[in-house]
Design a protein around this motif. Structure first.
Motif, PDB file in Angstrom:
ATOM      1  N   ILE A  89      -4.634  60.931   0.726  1.00 33.87           N
ATOM      2  CA  ILE A  89      -3.443  60.734   1.548  1.00 33.87           C
ATOM      3  C   ILE A  89      -3.318  59.242   1.849  1.00 33.87           C
ATOM      4  O   ILE A  89      -3.969  58.710   2.739  1.00 33.87           O
ATOM      5  CB  ILE A  89      -3.515  61.584   2.819  1.00 33.87           C
ATOM      6  CG1 ILE A  89      -3.648  63.056   2.424  1.00 33.87           C
ATOM      7  CG2 ILE A  89      -2.281  61.369   3.697  1.00 33.87           C
ATOM      8  CD1 ILE A  89      -3.872  63.996   3.577  1.00 33.87           C
ATOM      9  N   ASN A  90      -2.465  58.609   1.083  1.00 31.44           N
ATOM     10  CA  ASN A  90      -2.355  57.152   1.099  1.00 31.44           C
ATOM     11  C   ASN A  90      -1.237  56.635   2.000  1.00 31.44           C
ATOM     12  O   ASN A  90      -1.040  55.429   2.105  1.00 31.44           O
ATOM     13  CB  ASN A  90      -2.112  56.638  -0.327  1.00 31.44           C
ATOM     14  CG  ASN A  90      -0.883  57.280  -0.959  1.00 31.44           C
ATOM     15  OD1 ASN A  90      -0.678  58.486  -0.833  1.00 31.44           O
ATOM     16  ND2 ASN A  90      -0.062  56.485  -1.646  1.00 31.44           N
ATOM     17  N   GLY A  91      -0.498  57.539   2.611  1.00 29.73           N
ATOM     18  CA  GLY A  91       0.612  57.114   3.462  1.00 29.73           C
ATOM     19  C   GLY A  91       1.193  58.300   4.187  1.00 29.73           C
ATOM     20  O   GLY A  91       0.536  59.337   4.333  1.00 29.73           O
ATOM     21  N   ALA A  92       2.423  58.161   4.652  1.00 27.87           N
ATOM     22  CA  ALA A  92       3.062  59.191   5.467  1.00 27.87           C
ATOM     23  C   ALA A  92       2.922  60.575   4.847  1.00 27.87           C
ATOM     24  O   ALA A  92       3.090  60.758   3.641  1.00 27.87           O
ATOM     25  CB  ALA A  92       4.533  58.849   5.663  1.00 27.87           C
ATOM     26  N   CYS A  93       2.608  61.558   5.701  1.00 36.67           N
ATOM     27  CA  CYS A  93       2.352  62.921   5.240  1.00 36.67           C
ATOM     28  C   CYS A  93       2.880  63.880   6.297  1.00 36.67           C
ATOM     29  O   CYS A  93       2.386  63.875   7.435  1.00 36.67           O
ATOM     30  CB  CYS A  93       0.851  63.111   5.033  1.00 36.67           C
ATOM     31  SG  CYS A  93       0.367  64.756   4.476  1.00 36.67           S
ATOM     32  N   ALA A  94       3.877  64.673   5.946  1.00 43.60           N
ATOM     33  CA  ALA A  94       4.530  65.519   6.943  1.00 43.60           C
ATOM     34  C   ALA A  94       4.911  66.872   6.358  1.00 43.60           C
ATOM     35  O   ALA A  94       5.109  67.017   5.145  1.00 43.60           O
ATOM     36  CB  ALA A  94       5.780  64.825   7.483  1.00 43.60           C
ATOM     37  N   ALA A 147      -8.257  60.075   3.461  1.00 47.30           N
ATOM     38  CA  ALA A 147      -7.014  59.623   4.083  1.00 47.30           C
ATOM     39  C   ALA A 147      -7.112  58.175   4.531  1.00 47.30           C
ATOM     40  O   ALA A 147      -8.178  57.705   4.939  1.00 47.30           O
ATOM     41  CB  ALA A 147      -6.659  60.502   5.279  1.00 47.30           C
ATOM     42  N   SER A 148      -5.989  57.491   4.456  1.00 44.56           N
ATOM     43  CA  SER A 148      -5.881  56.142   5.005  1.00 44.56           C
ATOM     44  C   SER A 148      -5.870  56.232   6.522  1.00 44.56           C
ATOM     45  O   SER A 148      -5.154  57.065   7.106  1.00 44.56           O
ATOM     46  CB  SER A 148      -4.590  55.490   4.515  1.00 44.56           C
ATOM     47  OG  SER A 148      -4.289  54.339   5.276  1.00 44.56           O
ATOM     48  N   THR A 164       2.837  58.466  -5.061  1.00 43.30           N
ATOM     49  CA  THR A 164       3.182  57.110  -5.469  1.00 43.30           C
ATOM     50  C   THR A 164       3.539  56.321  -4.221  1.00 43.30           C
ATOM     51  O   THR A 164       4.364  56.775  -3.416  1.00 43.30           O
ATOM     52  CB  THR A 164       4.371  57.123  -6.446  1.00 43.30           C
ATOM     53  OG1 THR A 164       4.014  57.900  -7.601  1.00 43.30           O
ATOM     54  CG2 THR A 164       4.743  55.710  -6.873  1.00 43.30           C
ATOM     55  N   PRO A 165       2.911  55.159  -3.987  1.00 43.01           N
ATOM     56  CA  PRO A 165       3.176  54.398  -2.766  1.00 43.01           C
ATOM     57  C   PRO A 165       4.668  54.171  -2.549  1.00 43.01           C
ATOM     58  O   PRO A 165       5.421  54.080  -3.525  1.00 43.01           O
ATOM     59  CB  PRO A 165       2.435  53.080  -3.023  1.00 43.01           C
ATOM     60  CG  PRO A 165       1.348  53.446  -3.985  1.00 43.01           C
ATOM     61  CD  PRO A 165       1.952  54.504  -4.872  1.00 43.01           C
ATOM     62  N   PRO A 166       5.081  54.159  -1.260  1.00 45.46           N
ATOM     63  CA  PRO A 166       4.258  53.923  -0.070  1.00 45.46           C
ATOM     64  C   PRO A 166       3.845  55.169   0.701  1.00 45.46           C
ATOM     65  O   PRO A 166       3.302  55.037   1.799  1.00 45.46           O
ATOM     66  CB  PRO A 166       5.194  53.076   0.790  1.00 45.46           C
ATOM     67  CG  PRO A 166       6.544  53.662   0.506  1.00 45.46           C
ATOM     68  CD  PRO A 166       6.528  54.028  -0.956  1.00 45.46           C
ATOM     69  N   ALA A 167       4.085  56.367   0.203  1.00 41.79           N
ATOM     70  CA  ALA A 167       3.824  57.576   0.980  1.00 41.79           C
ATOM     71  C   ALA A 167       3.040  58.589   0.169  1.00 41.79           C
ATOM     72  O   ALA A 167       2.937  58.491  -1.060  1.00 41.79           O
ATOM     73  CB  ALA A 167       5.140  58.196   1.452  1.00 41.79           C
ATOM     74  N   ASP A 178      -7.391  51.501   4.677  1.00 48.47           N
ATOM     75  CA  ASP A 178      -5.944  51.395   4.495  1.00 48.47           C
ATOM     76  C   ASP A 178      -5.531  52.169   3.256  1.00 48.47           C
ATOM     77  O   ASP A 178      -6.353  52.787   2.563  1.00 48.47           O
ATOM     78  CB  ASP A 178      -5.510  49.924   4.391  1.00 48.47           C
ATOM     79  CG  ASP A 178      -6.269  49.161   3.315  1.00 48.47           C
ATOM     80  OD1 ASP A 178      -6.661  49.771   2.294  1.00 48.47           O
ATOM     81  OD2 ASP A 178      -6.478  47.943   3.483  1.00 48.47           O
ATOM     82  N   ALA A 179      -4.242  52.128   2.958  1.00 52.47           N
ATOM     83  CA  ALA A 179      -3.703  52.887   1.828  1.00 52.47           C
ATOM     84  C   ALA A 179      -4.319  52.450   0.503  1.00 52.47           C
ATOM     85  O   ALA A 179      -4.617  53.285  -0.362  1.00 52.47           O
ATOM     86  CB  ALA A 179      -2.183  52.731   1.782  1.00 52.47           C
ATOM     87  N   ASP A 180      -4.513  51.153   0.336  1.00 49.87           N
ATOM     88  CA  ASP A 180      -5.021  50.644  -0.941  1.00 49.87           C
ATOM     89  C   ASP A 180      -6.440  51.130  -1.241  1.00 49.87           C
ATOM     90  O   ASP A 180      -6.828  51.219  -2.405  1.00 49.87           O
ATOM     91  CB  ASP A 180      -5.003  49.113  -0.934  1.00 49.87           C
ATOM     92  CG  ASP A 180      -3.595  48.548  -0.992  1.00 49.87           C
ATOM     93  OD1 ASP A 180      -2.669  49.290  -1.374  1.00 49.87           O
ATOM     94  OD2 ASP A 180      -3.411  47.359  -0.642  1.00 49.87           O
TER      95      ASP A 180
END
Length: 273
Positions: free
Chosen positions: A116-121, A136-137, A57-60, A197-199
């Motif tokens: 992978i729409n945002g931060a991934c760690a 991935a974005s 779920t955005p933003p990550a 991008d993420a979108d």
């Protein structure tokens, strides 16, 4: 099960699963892990589902282990997965090597696509690496994270990364824990597609999933996925060829194969209902 840290929906033959703690950037917890495995077990029982897309779920996407859980591990001096004896075991029982987190995804009948729409760690990246395909974005920031915490490579990343990008590049990411982006690693073999991008990332993954679910025979996809991971472990080309010939012989007796041939000869799309 009441879902508090995840959510999912099924649209035709494609299921979408969200890691869903947006206020914590979808940080991983034992609760999320338990729910994720329950969802996949539920989807595995649904014959209509042919492909699963996993996103956040955005933003990550998932920023790794929740910091409060990490602090708790430090206080206890050991690692606790947060799982219980009755946690669902999707994908288990196919091969002993797959009866682990998150290699159980290799044992599941359907492909799992990471979006992978945002931060991934950390564990979030480990989870994505055990998916079958990855979108991935370009701007998503990622890290193996572990060395910055004084930890070794986690959840099999020392196994998955070298096989995906080679030992030299894997060593870079695993030893340094540096931040990298999908754009920077676009040509490394990590991603099936890098989106602007993420979108754009989830729609692209869903479009691919829909294509896979409707134009490829579901039995063929299931069998081929099993072949890929069996051969990744087997290291015996002769055994792979022998098995593939037997599997082809079995497939040629199915309605799915007859439909595929009929569609080819009629110059029309196949109808794999």
């Amino acid at each position: 099960m009441e879902l508090k840290a995840t959510r999912y929906e099924v649209d035709g033959h494609v299921a979408t699963v969200w890691l869903h703690r947006p206020e914590r950037y979808n940080a991983w917890t034992g609760r999320m892990h338990t729910e994720y495995r329950w969802i996949l077990a539920d989807l595995e029982k649904n014959p209509a589902v042919r492909v699963v897309v996993l996103t956040g779920t955005p933003p990550a996407f998932c920023v790794g282990g929740d910091t409060e859980a990490l602090a708790s591990h430090a206080e206890r001096g050991n690692y606790d997965t947060g799982l219980t004896a009755d946690t669902a075991t999707p994908g288990f029982g196919v091969r002993p090597e797959f009866d682990h987190d998150f290699s159980f995804q290799f044992g599941m009948r359907f492909p799992i696509i990471a979006a992978i729409n945002g931060a991934c760690a950390g564990i979030g990246l480990a989870l994505a690496l055990f998916c079958d395909l990855r979108f991935a974005s370009a701007t998503a920031r990622m890290t193996t994270a572990a060395p910055k915490l004084g930890l070794p490579a986690e959840y099999g990343m020392s196994w998955t990364l070298p096989r995906l990008v080679g030992v030299t590049r894997a060593a870079d990411l695993l030893l340094s824990g540096r931040v990298f982006t999908a754009a920077e690693t676009a040509e490394w073999g990590l991603w099936n597609s890098v989106e602007a991008d993420a979108d754009a990332t989830l729609p692209a993954a869903l479009a691919y999933a829909q294509m896979l679910a409707t134009t490829a025979g579901p039995n063929a996809v299931r069998t081929t996925k099993a072949q890929i991971y069996a051969d990744l472990l087997r290291h015996d080309v002769g055994a792979s060829i022998t098995e593939s010939k037997q599997l082809m012989n079995e497939a040629m007796a199915t309605a799915e194969y007859r439909e595929g041939v009929s569609a080819l000869r009629s110059k029309r799309p196949p109808d794999f209902r």
